[in-house]
Motif scaffolding. Structure first.
Motif, PDB file in Angstrom:
ATOM      1  N   LEU A  15       0.830  -1.204   0.000  1.00  0.00           N
ATOM      2  CA  LEU A  15       0.000   0.000   0.000  1.00  0.00           C
ATOM      3  C   LEU A  15       0.866   1.255   0.000  1.00  0.00           C
ATOM      4  N   ALA A 163      -7.647   3.632   2.579  1.00  0.00           N
ATOM      5  CA  ALA A 163      -6.721   2.780   1.830  1.00  0.00           C
ATOM      6  C   ALA A 163      -6.855   1.339   2.303  1.00  0.00           C
ATOM      7  N   PRO A 165      -5.716  -2.940   0.819  1.00  0.00           N
ATOM      8  CA  PRO A 165      -5.163  -3.789  -0.246  1.00  0.00           C
ATOM      9  C   PRO A 165      -6.235  -4.328  -1.180  1.00  0.00           C
TER      10      PRO A 165
END
Length: 218
Positions: A15, A163, A165
């Motif tokens: 990330l 955010a 994955p």
């Protein structure tokens, strides 16, 4: 299956590699949704050289189907931020799930939030004027992330980025309406369980999270 990650630490590093514009920025902090997002936040912070911490969240699971959320709670500097999927709640009521049963779920999750707030170190961050990157290990419905977004907004964050994955299309779309940017490495065509996208996806304990939050960067 498409993209898979070895574990949460690798996912956090990957990330961070996609967010180089935040490297060493003094106005930026990464907050992991506790518990599962905290290892990712710690790994990402090590790559970007920014501080990290945790935001406390709890899913409000449907009675009898706890993995599906009808809402979520987040802890914000002594206050609880609450979001509820009102159409889903009304549907559940029409199908015989009582308001009292859902209220009991919420009372239990509020108590768990208060317990973690007492025990987890350094969770009440000064976020005024900050860019906050909220990180979780995956976004299925996005309910807990939405609650986290509201909580850091209430604490004064000026820019909020969600955010993860991996995320469902539903979650990434809904979050795009409430935060400044949604950053996901993988949005699969079919989304089942977050753990299916990891080789190692162990359940985290309070001790695991507290050990991470003792890091000098936290």
């Amino acid at each position: 299956m498409g993209m898979r990650f070895k574990d949460r630490e690798e996912a956090g590093r990957r990330l961070a590699e996609g967010l180089p514009q935040f490297r060493e920025r003094p106005d930026t902090i990464i907050l992991g949704l506790a518990r599962g997002g905290v290892p990712l936040a710690a790994a990402a912070a090590a790559v970007l050289y920014v501080p990290f911490g945790a935001v406390l969240v709890r899913k409000l699971g449907i009675p009898g189907r706890a993995e599906t959320a009808f809402g979520a709670l987040a802890w914000c500097r002594g206050e609880v931020v609450r979001i509820v999927n009102k159409p889903l709640r009304e549907l559940l009521l029409s199908r015989g799930i009582s308001a009292a049963a859902m209220d009991d779920v919420e009372a239990a999750e509020r108590a768990e939030l208060r317990r973690r707030a007492r025990e987890y170190p350094g969770i009440d961050h000064d976020l005024r004027g900050k860019t906050v990157i909220l990180v979780d290990d995956g976004l299925a419905t996005g309910a807990t992330m939405r609650a986290a977004v509201e909580s850091v907004r209430a604490a004064g964050a000026t820019t909020v980025i969600a955010a993860a994955p991996v995320a469902s299309l539903e979650a990434s779309t809904s979050l795009g309406r409430v935060c400044d940017w949604v950053f996901c490495l993988h949005i699969p065509g079919k989304f089942h369980a977050v753990g299916a996208f990891y080789e190692h996806f162990d359940q985290l304990t309070d001790a695991d999270v507290m050990d991470l939050l003792k890091d000098p960067r936290a």
